[in-house]
Design a protein around this motif. Structure first.
Motif, PDB file in Angstrom:
ATOM      1  N   PHE A 311       0.818  -1.220   0.000  1.00 19.84           N
ATOM      2  CA  PHE A 311       0.000   0.000   0.000  1.00 19.84           C
ATOM      3  C   PHE A 311       0.847   1.264   0.000  1.00 19.84           C
ATOM      4  O   PHE A 311       0.755   2.095   0.908  1.00 19.84           O
ATOM      5  N   CYS A 312       1.677   1.404  -1.024  1.00 19.97           N
ATOM      6  CA  CYS A 312       2.470   2.622  -1.252  1.00 19.97           C
ATOM      7  C   CYS A 312       3.509   2.872  -0.170  1.00 19.97           C
ATOM      8  O   CYS A 312       3.981   4.000   0.002  1.00 19.97           O
ATOM      9  N   LYS A 313       3.868   1.837   0.569  1.00 19.50           N
ATOM     10  CA  LYS A 313       4.903   1.948   1.591  1.00 19.50           C
ATOM     11  C   LYS A 313       5.827   0.732   1.508  1.00 19.50           C
ATOM     12  O   LYS A 313       5.409  -0.349   1.096  1.00 19.50           O
ATOM     13  N   ILE A 314       7.055   0.956   1.911  1.00 20.32           N
ATOM     14  CA  ILE A 314       8.021  -0.139   1.951  1.00 20.32           C
ATOM     15  C   ILE A 314       8.622  -0.205   3.347  1.00 20.32           C
ATOM     16  O   ILE A 314       8.995   0.821   3.933  1.00 20.32           O
ATOM     17  N   TRP A 315       8.668  -1.413   3.899  1.00 19.21           N
ATOM     18  CA  TRP A 315       9.332  -1.651   5.183  1.00 19.21           C
ATOM     19  C   TRP A 315      10.694  -2.234   4.880  1.00 19.21           C
ATOM     20  O   TRP A 315      10.814  -3.306   4.282  1.00 19.21           O
ATOM     21  N   ILE A 316      11.744  -1.528   5.274  1.00 18.88           N
ATOM     22  CA  ILE A 316      13.106  -1.987   5.001  1.00 18.88           C
ATOM     23  C   ILE A 316      14.028  -1.527   6.120  1.00 18.88           C
ATOM     24  O   ILE A 316      13.887  -0.411   6.632  1.00 18.88           O
ATOM     25  N   ASN A 317      14.932  -2.395   6.519  1.00 19.26           N
ATOM     26  CA  ASN A 317      15.923  -2.075   7.551  1.00 19.26           C
ATOM     27  C   ASN A 317      15.287  -1.533   8.824  1.00 19.26           C
ATOM     28  O   ASN A 317      15.786  -0.601   9.456  1.00 19.26           O
ATOM     29  N   GLY A 318      14.133  -2.122   9.178  1.00 18.46           N
ATOM     30  CA  GLY A 318      13.519  -1.806  10.458  1.00 18.46           C
ATOM     31  C   GLY A 318      12.576  -0.630  10.488  1.00 18.46           C
ATOM     32  O   GLY A 318      12.130  -0.237  11.563  1.00 18.46           O
ATOM     33  N   GLY A 319      12.229  -0.037   9.321  1.00 20.80           N
ATOM     34  CA  GLY A 319      11.328   1.103   9.348  1.00 20.80           C
ATOM     35  C   GLY A 319      10.530   1.243   8.069  1.00 20.80           C
ATOM     36  O   GLY A 319      10.878   0.671   7.027  1.00 20.80           O
ATOM     37  N   TRP A 320       9.432   1.995   8.143  1.00 22.22           N
ATOM     38  CA  TRP A 320       8.564   2.250   6.993  1.00 22.22           C
ATOM     39  C   TRP A 320       9.027   3.486   6.228  1.00 22.22           C
ATOM     40  O   TRP A 320       9.456   4.476   6.817  1.00 22.22           O
ATOM     41  N   LYS A 321       8.912   3.417   4.892  1.00 22.40           N
ATOM     42  CA  LYS A 321       9.179   4.554   4.005  1.00 22.40           C
ATOM     43  C   LYS A 321       8.054   4.645   2.980  1.00 22.40           C
ATOM     44  O   LYS A 321       7.398   3.651   2.668  1.00 22.40           O
ATOM     45  N   ASN A 322       7.867   5.845   2.438  1.00 25.02           N
ATOM     46  CA  ASN A 322       6.928   5.987   1.325  1.00 25.02           C
ATOM     47  C   ASN A 322       7.472   5.261   0.107  1.00 25.02           C
ATOM     48  O   ASN A 322       8.684   5.198  -0.107  1.00 25.02           O
ATOM     49  N   TYR A 323       6.586   4.722  -0.711  1.00 29.30           N
ATOM     50  CA  TYR A 323       7.004   3.996  -1.905  1.00 29.30           C
ATOM     51  C   TYR A 323       5.945   4.195  -2.988  1.00 29.30           C
ATOM     52  O   TYR A 323       4.838   3.672  -2.889  1.00 29.30           O
ATOM     53  N   SER A 324       6.295   4.970  -4.009  1.00 31.61           N
ATOM     54  CA  SER A 324       5.358   5.213  -5.117  1.00 31.61           C
ATOM     55  C   SER A 324       6.089   5.050  -6.435  1.00 31.61           C
ATOM     56  O   SER A 324       6.286   5.998  -7.185  1.00 31.61           O
ATOM     57  N   SER A 325       6.545   3.833  -6.701  1.00 31.76           N
ATOM     58  CA  SER A 325       7.341   3.560  -7.894  1.00 31.76           C
ATOM     59  C   SER A 325       6.558   3.776  -9.173  1.00 31.76           C
ATOM     60  O   SER A 325       7.132   3.954 -10.243  1.00 31.76           O
ATOM     61  N   ALA A 326       5.214   3.727  -9.098  1.00 34.61           N
ATOM     62  CA  ALA A 326       4.407   3.898 -10.302  1.00 34.61           C
ATOM     63  C   ALA A 326       4.307   5.363 -10.703  1.00 34.61           C
ATOM     64  O   ALA A 326       3.812   5.679 -11.788  1.00 34.61           O
ATOM     65  N   GLY A 327       4.770   6.266  -9.854  1.00 30.90           N
ATOM     66  CA  GLY A 327       4.739   7.669 -10.179  1.00 30.90           C
ATOM     67  C   GLY A 327       3.347   8.238 -10.266  1.00 30.90           C
ATOM     68  O   GLY A 327       3.045   9.070 -11.122  1.00 30.90           O
TER      69      GLY A 327
END
Length: 347
Positions: A311-327
């Protein structure tokens, strides 16, 4: 007597059913078949570079995390052994002090006098034998004292090494976090909050090497979800999800595109019961995706999870980040925004 239906009436009924089915198909009202096709997450140079950078950062993070866990476990074991060794050393140190005091008081002449002071025949020989046994005992204790002292020194040095390894691992973890942050800036990867269910079940840990590190694995196992292959650890993670109630449609290996799918180290878990529908999850499907993402996050160190996208977020290295690769706005592209499936990449 069972009533019978005339043959002409049976034929008419069958014909009516066929006509009704034909009408549904022509009018577009036929029940939709499950959308089990692989989600098209999109492809671009930016996305390909992002996936490569994230893989490197997440892999390094997990390896450093494993090194940190191993160093902490070794330090704990060595600390327990050190307590035992120091206790034994203290006991022997008391004996050495007593022995040194007696030797200072008596000296060699005192020992000889003690040996020859007996009045009974043969007492000289018996006392000489007794002193020989005492000397052997004392020498053994002195040797044990020296051994224990060396052992304590070695264990303290070993603990210092483990502490240094922990410091190095923590520095590497921080370095990998910064690398992931930098890679995600290309897709507006600002820090974000995300749903995590603290009551997620615990998975059975995937096999590791004897020293706690993750074994290197190739795409060597038949993928049960496609005609391709996956790694043993990816299969383990998928089976653990299934064993804990996440049984909806899954697709892992993908022959084309970048990222971990072609390497057999990633799976897409549909949030809807009908597979990868071209719409964002809501209601129970959204809850299913939330709980599945939480399961992999909680068990990341047990399963070797590099990152989770949902859902437009990525969990990596212990934390959530925004993720909108589709632009696009979140949900405009359900596959690219991962609003219709949970993506999991495995080390």
């Amino acid at each position: 007597m069972t009533p019978t239906v005339p043959r002409t009436r049976r034929r008419a009924a069958h014909l009516a059913l066929l006509l009704a089915a034909l009408f549904l198909v022509v009018s577009g009202l036929a029940p939709a078949a499950p959308a089990f096709a692989e989600p098209n997450e999109g492809s671009s140079k930016t996305l390909a570079q992002l996936r490569e950078n994230l893989e490197v950062a997440a892999k390094g993070y997990l390896e450093a995390e494993a090194a940190l866990e191993t160093a902490k476990a070794s330090q704990k074991a060595l600390a327990a052994e050190l307590i035992t060794a120091e206790s034994e050393l203290e006991r022997l140190r008391v004996f050495v002090g007593q022995y040194a005091a007696e030797a200072y008081k008596t000296g060699k002449l005192g020992v000889v006098s003690l040996m020859i002071s007996g009045s009974q025949p043969g007492s000289l020989l018996s006392k000489a034998s007794a002193m020989d046994r005492m000397t052997q005992r004392d020498e053994a204790r002195m040797a044990d004292f020296r051994t224990r002292k060396q052992e304590v020194t070695a264990k303290k040095a070993a603990i210092d090494i483990q502490l240094k390894l922990q410091q190095d691992a923590l520095k590497e973890i921080e370095k990998r976090k910064k690398a992931a942050d930098q890679a995600l800036r290309a897709v507006d990867g600002r820090s974000s909050s995300g749903y995590i269910n603290p009551n997620s079940p615990l998975a059975k840990p995937a096999p590791r090497n004897a020293n706690g590190s993750w074994p290197s694995e190739g795409c060597s196992i038949k993928d049960p979800t496609t005609s391709g292959c996956i790694t043993p650890r990816t299969l383990w993670a998928m089976n653990q999800a299934k064993a804990n109630g996440f049984g909806r449609y899954v697709s892992c290996h993908r022959s084309g595109g970048g990222g971990e799918h072609p390497k057999g180290r990633a799976c897409d878990f549909a949030s809807a019961t009908g597979g990868f529908t071209n719409s964002s999850a809501s209601g129970g499907d959204r809850t299913y995706g939330n709980n599945l993402a939480s399961f992999f996050i909680k068990n990341a160190s047990r399963l070797g999870v590099m990152y989770v996208i949902w859902f437009c977020k990525i969990w990596i290295n212990g934390g959530w980040k925004n993720y909108s690769s589709a632009g696009s706005n979140c949900g405009d592209n359900p596959a690219g925004d991962h609003t219709n499936h949970v993506h999991v990449s495995i080390l």
